[in-house]
Design an enzyme around this catalytic site. Sequence first.
Site, mmCIF file in Angstrom:
data_model
loop_
_atom_site.group_PDB
_atom_site.id
_atom_site.type_symbol
_atom_site.label_atom_id
_atom_site.label_comp_id
_atom_site.label_asym_id
_atom_site.label_seq_id
_atom_site.Cartn_x
_atom_site.Cartn_y
_atom_site.Cartn_z
ATOM 1 N NE ARG B 55 36.832 39.011 44.582
ATOM 2 C CZ ARG B 55 35.644 39.596 44.639
ATOM 3 N NH1 ARG B 55 34.543 38.885 44.535
ATOM 4 N NH2 ARG B 55 35.531 40.897 44.798
ATOM 5 C CD GLU B 66 36.183 36.720 41.406
ATOM 6 O OE1 GLU B 66 37.016 37.586 41.102
ATOM 7 O OE2 GLU B 66 35.126 36.977 41.998
ATOM 8 C CE LYS B 79 29.689 35.474 46.266
ATOM 9 N NZ LYS B 79 28.867 36.702 46.255
ATOM 10 C CD GLN B 150 23.091 45.076 44.530
ATOM 11 O OE1 GLN B 150 23.034 45.479 45.667
ATOM 12 N NE2 GLN B 150 22.915 43.815 44.231
ATOM 13 C CB THR B 211 27.564 51.247 35.596
ATOM 14 O OG1 THR B 211 28.945 51.461 35.890
ATOM 15 C CG2 THR B 211 26.786 52.503 35.966
ATOM 16 N N GLY B 236 32.736 49.288 40.556
ATOM 17 C CA GLY B 236 34.167 49.070 40.311
ATOM 18 C C GLY B 236 34.617 47.889 41.147
ATOM 19 C CG ASP B 237 32.822 44.398 40.552
ATOM 20 O OD1 ASP B 237 33.286 44.645 39.425
ATOM 21 O OD2 ASP B 237 31.782 43.772 40.735
ATOM 22 C CB SER B 302 31.265 48.261 47.971
ATOM 23 O OG SER B 302 30.715 46.977 48.007
ATOM 24 C CB VAL B 303 35.526 44.879 45.744
ATOM 25 C CG1 VAL B 303 36.171 46.146 45.206
ATOM 26 C CG2 VAL B 303 36.226 44.416 47.023
#
Lengths: 351, 351
Positions: B55, B66, B79, B150, B211, B236-237, B302-303
């Site tokens: 991105r 982004e 997006k 989420q 979180t 964690g992204d 997963s990010v």
Amino acid sequence: MTQTAPSEKALVPFVSVDNMMRLIHRIGIEEMLRGLAEYIEADFKRWHLFDKTPRVASHSAEGVIELMPTSDGEVYGFKYVNGHPKNTADGLQTVTAFGLLADVASGYPVLLSEMTMLTAMRTAATSAVVARLLAPRASTVMAMIGNGAQSEFQTLAMKAICGLEEVRLFDIDAEATRKCAANLAGLGVTVTECSSAEEAILGAQIITTCTADKQYATILTDNMIGSGVHINAIGGDCPGKTELAPAILHRAEIFVEYPEQTRIEGEIQQLADDHPVTEIWQVLTGKAEGRRAEEQITLFDSVGFAIEDFSALRYVRDQLDRTGLYDALDMLADPDDPRDLFGMLQRSRPS
Amino acid sequence: MTQTAPSEKALVPFVSVDNMMRLIHRIGIEEMLRGLAEYIEADFKRWHLFDKTPRVASHSAEGVIELMPTSDGEVYGFKYVNGHPKNTADGLQTVTAFGLLADVASGYPVLLSEMTMLTAMRTAATSAVVARLLAPRASTVMAMIGNGAQSEFQTLAMKAICGLEEVRLFDIDAEATRKCAANLAGLGVTVTECSSAEEAILGAQIITTCTADKQYATILTDNMIGSGVHINAIGGDCPGKTELAPAILHRAEIFVEYPEQTRIEGEIQQLADDHPVTEIWQVLTGKAEGRRAEEQITLFDSVGFAIEDFSALRYVRDQLDRTGLYDALDMLADPDDPRDLFGMLQRSRPS
């Protein structure tokens, strides 16, 4: 529906094509070109504040789709723009665009706008800002080579901002020239239809080239260009697409928006990577010289840069409250409790 | 006004937040999650067709904005998404998003859609696609650590796609847990509110961490994780934001969307650059193994990747004709003669 109306935070002002045209008429096209020029000049003068990046391009056999983001640290903006030369044959625009501004502090969009019309306006305003800076004194005549969608905007911007009095039109398609001349009739500029590029540049101090759909076409050859002119080269704006003979580039003092991008997309893709160029912002802030002598050839190798779109969107945003020429778009989900997106969804369930 | 209505080519279907919520209710949330999962799986299986790029991020002190573009050669999508952890304190979403699809052949946009709601749906659907692939057989219990925006979507996707029967909730903010439990009441999943992460993971085959607003927080420590579980790590992204103790990463078989992006943004930013990972598309196409033994620990780091948004937008576009849940947005200037943009403007002049 148990649903309540979206909160104000969820609504993004949207300027449709219809509202953009109303805005232009409301303000007056020449007045708006002057306004855009002011915003563009102001943003170029604070060049160092901007997050600058070459556009993000997705190429295909038929064309390119680009995202052009930038930010001044307070406002973020980007433009979506395509370039599809073959679209014309299908009755479509070769270039369409829309853009967005967002608040850097929250990331929330604050404006979505059509930018096909607005890009035509900002491109012309940018050309005029630069011509006012670089063209010979008392430039009153422009040759306009390529009489497509950009030609009338270029002419009116040069009139409104540089005092242009006469435009000399040429296009290999005589129909395009007739269209342009008809559109400009009665708008305060003397329009001369010419049957060759040579005829068009007779007596012109400013030479604008803006043709499309050509691969390394040579619109201007070296022997056509005398001394003491300013060349405003718009059409060479992607890899493989140029309009000027290299010999002209070697005789001219070259000015660009953002060298990192222009060396890939502009006329100077024909030159060595280290060929000297001057950045427009440097001239505007007095860090570099513009025209040094009346006999000089100055060349603005224009490819269009994200900051110009940013300036144009800023200008449009600043007209919203006064004109009301926008719709409120329900584009952002904004639950009362930010963690409760699902609850917002559940509460919208039809009863 | 002498103006005529915009031509059909000028209109872009727009799915507002309101229409997105109507669409979800019309289709049914679990059915739509299954539909999204199908589209995501189909696109991951044709991975090599996609133009993939990390991105394009614009960072500021407060957050990040982004752009996530991708293309399969026929359709282009991107997006816009922001991430502003401090927004919650101002009553704003930390993440808002919208997206666009365009026709690669013409560059014309074909869909503009809100994506805050849709991103929540596609993130959950992606988690479930991967859990179905990697979790131990007959996984019926999930620990949900982090009960924010989420959490309900994750739970329902795991129910709809993986047969989840019980979710065990924990959040350091008990109010968030109560909100999540209340939202999930009556939706066919046993909900157990827990007072510690340790309690939440008791008996769970799937452990989801989601979180926010933590810098290198350790939500799961090594001693909490037994064998034979699947960890679905969502939170964690971005650089500097992780949730798992490195020791867990060393014990787990790690699966990612797009390594080039995950190594920067995911849990594995804590590991060496060459730490082995398996790409999800490889497992889906049979090019790589998924879970090899019941006692293994699998980890989906997963990010969120552009192709998932592309799949979600494709899904939404495919519902437009059937549901009519969109507005037509006058976003593209489309003159009868593509070269005559100025003529279009002139003809719109108020008389």
